[in-house]
Design a protein around this motif. Structure first.
Motif, PDB file in Angstrom:
ATOM      1  N   GLU A 113     -54.871  -1.074  10.843  1.00 39.13           N
ATOM      2  CA  GLU A 113     -53.245  -1.521  10.128  1.00 39.13           C
ATOM      3  C   GLU A 113     -52.881  -0.105   9.535  1.00 39.13           C
ATOM      4  O   GLU A 113     -53.467   0.510   9.196  1.00 39.13           O
ATOM      5  CB  GLU A 113     -53.754  -2.548   9.047  1.00 39.13           C
ATOM      6  CG  GLU A 113     -52.731  -2.649   8.151  1.00 39.13           C
ATOM      7  CD  GLU A 113     -52.804  -3.789   7.073  1.00 39.13           C
ATOM      8  OE1 GLU A 113     -51.884  -4.197   6.246  1.00 39.13           O
ATOM      9  OE2 GLU A 113     -54.072  -4.297   7.141  1.00 39.13           O
ATOM     10  N   HIS A 114     -51.451  -0.438   9.675  1.00 44.31           N
ATOM     11  CA  HIS A 114     -50.814   0.891   9.216  1.00 44.31           C
ATOM     12  C   HIS A 114     -50.486   0.514   7.700  1.00 44.31           C
ATOM     13  O   HIS A 114     -49.880  -0.394   7.334  1.00 44.31           O
ATOM     14  CB  HIS A 114     -49.402   0.975  10.116  1.00 44.31           C
ATOM     15  CG  HIS A 114     -49.872   1.263  11.643  1.00 44.31           C
ATOM     16  ND1 HIS A 114     -49.629   2.660  11.788  1.00 44.31           N
ATOM     17  CD2 HIS A 114     -49.949   0.532  12.504  1.00 44.31           C
ATOM     18  CE1 HIS A 114     -50.022   2.572  12.972  1.00 44.31           C
ATOM     19  NE2 HIS A 114     -50.089   1.518  13.656  1.00 44.31           N
ATOM     20  N   LEU A 115     -50.742   1.560   6.981  1.00 48.83           N
ATOM     21  CA  LEU A 115     -50.306   1.613   5.679  1.00 48.83           C
ATOM     22  C   LEU A 115     -49.385   2.708   5.245  1.00 48.83           C
ATOM     23  O   LEU A 115     -49.479   3.860   6.100  1.00 48.83           O
ATOM     24  CB  LEU A 115     -51.586   1.691   4.702  1.00 48.83           C
ATOM     25  CG  LEU A 115     -53.052   0.718   4.918  1.00 48.83           C
ATOM     26  CD1 LEU A 115     -53.902   1.161   3.783  1.00 48.83           C
ATOM     27  CD2 LEU A 115     -52.338  -0.479   4.430  1.00 48.83           C
ATOM     28  N   THR A 134     -49.545  -1.940   1.778  1.00 50.06           N
ATOM     29  CA  THR A 134     -49.682  -2.464   3.263  1.00 50.06           C
ATOM     30  C   THR A 134     -48.456  -2.763   3.877  1.00 50.06           C
ATOM     31  O   THR A 134     -47.222  -2.703   3.381  1.00 50.06           O
ATOM     32  CB  THR A 134     -50.219  -3.882   3.094  1.00 50.06           C
ATOM     33  OG1 THR A 134     -49.570  -4.659   2.364  1.00 50.06           O
ATOM     34  CG2 THR A 134     -51.820  -3.632   2.499  1.00 50.06           C
ATOM     35  N   ALA A 135     -48.260  -3.183   5.235  1.00 45.19           N
ATOM     36  CA  ALA A 135     -47.121  -3.212   5.875  1.00 45.19           C
ATOM     37  C   ALA A 135     -46.345  -4.432   5.673  1.00 45.19           C
ATOM     38  O   ALA A 135     -45.102  -4.156   5.870  1.00 45.19           O
ATOM     39  CB  ALA A 135     -47.483  -3.417   7.469  1.00 45.19           C
ATOM     40  N   ASP A 136     -47.019  -5.502   4.811  1.00 48.85           N
ATOM     41  CA  ASP A 136     -46.196  -6.414   4.211  1.00 48.85           C
ATOM     42  C   ASP A 136     -45.720  -6.347   2.832  1.00 48.85           C
ATOM     43  O   ASP A 136     -45.344  -7.350   2.221  1.00 48.85           O
ATOM     44  CB  ASP A 136     -46.997  -7.718   4.399  1.00 48.85           C
ATOM     45  CG  ASP A 136     -48.326  -7.910   3.732  1.00 48.85           C
ATOM     46  OD1 ASP A 136     -48.604  -7.009   3.023  1.00 48.85           O
ATOM     47  OD2 ASP A 136     -48.911  -8.791   3.830  1.00 48.85           O
ATOM     48  N   VAL A 180     -57.016  -5.551   4.242  1.00 50.47           N
ATOM     49  CA  VAL A 180     -56.732  -4.706   5.156  1.00 50.47           C
ATOM     50  C   VAL A 180     -57.386  -4.472   6.451  1.00 50.47           C
ATOM     51  O   VAL A 180     -58.714  -4.997   6.424  1.00 50.47           O
ATOM     52  CB  VAL A 180     -56.859  -3.299   4.322  1.00 50.47           C
ATOM     53  CG1 VAL A 180     -56.908  -2.089   5.351  1.00 50.47           C
ATOM     54  CG2 VAL A 180     -56.256  -2.921   3.113  1.00 50.47           C
ATOM     55  N   GLN A 181     -56.761  -4.761   7.621  1.00 50.53           N
ATOM     56  CA  GLN A 181     -57.478  -5.135   8.831  1.00 50.53           C
ATOM     57  C   GLN A 181     -57.690  -3.741   9.580  1.00 50.53           C
ATOM     58  O   GLN A 181     -57.054  -2.792   9.442  1.00 50.53           O
ATOM     59  CB  GLN A 181     -56.338  -5.694   9.870  1.00 50.53           C
ATOM     60  CG  GLN A 181     -56.122  -7.400   9.078  1.00 50.53           C
ATOM     61  CD  GLN A 181     -57.379  -8.134   8.664  1.00 50.53           C
ATOM     62  OE1 GLN A 181     -58.289  -8.287   9.716  1.00 50.53           O
ATOM     63  NE2 GLN A 181     -57.589  -8.596   7.688  1.00 50.53           N
TER      64      GLN A 181
END
Length: 163
Positions: A58-60, A36-38, A54-55
């Protein structure tokens, strides 16, 4: 992988495993890690995307992983360092079936095989899991409490040494 970008769409109630399979097909890479982005790694394929945090939109990041192998005369094991799980096949009595220990094979760092059919895996916490023919290294229960902070395993025809 390699700077490629794609928009992937899945039904609302999809699981992490569904996303991983779609990413594998899209990027034509069999072994991927989804991040994930974080910085969280999506590890449980049975988690819903919602439960995994995961939203929509969202960018993965999809990271291609290098596959490693270890082989005896009768079986082979494949894994990705740090991955959760091992794929193996071959003679069931000589290391070709790790299903009895599969749930323990988390964060696998290294696997070695004896020639005659046993496998030993070092896990991320430095512990060791073995499977296969018990007479040729597949049963470490007698020394299990000594197998802590292991950094390397070497194999002979019928035994392992842990360092």
């Amino acid at each position: 992988p390699s700077g490629s970008g794609e928009t992937l769409s899945l039904p609302e109630h999809s699981k992490v495993g569904d996303l991983k399979v779609l990413a594998q097909k899209t990027f034509r890479k069999g072994f991927l890690k989804l991040v994930t982005a974080d910085g969280r790694v999506l590890t449980d394929p049975e988690d819903s995307l919602h439960a995994a945090g995961v939203q929509d939109g969202e960018h993965l990041v999809s990271v291609a992983q290098q596959v490693h192998t270890a082989a005896s005369h009768a079986a082979i094991a494949l894994w990705c360092p740090g991955g959760n799980g091992v794929a193996n096949w071959g003679d069931l009595r000589r290391g070709g079936d790790c299903s009895a220990v599969q749930d323990q094979l988390r964060s696998v760092q290294q696997i070695q095989a004896t020639d005659y059919g046993a496998f030993a895996a070092i896990l991320g916490d430095g512990s060791v899991v073995t499977w296969g023919h018990r007479d040729w290294g597949g049963d470490c229960s007698v020394v299990q409490n000594q197998l802590r902070n292991v950094h390397q395993i070497e194999a002979t025809s019928t035994a392992f040494a842990a360092i």
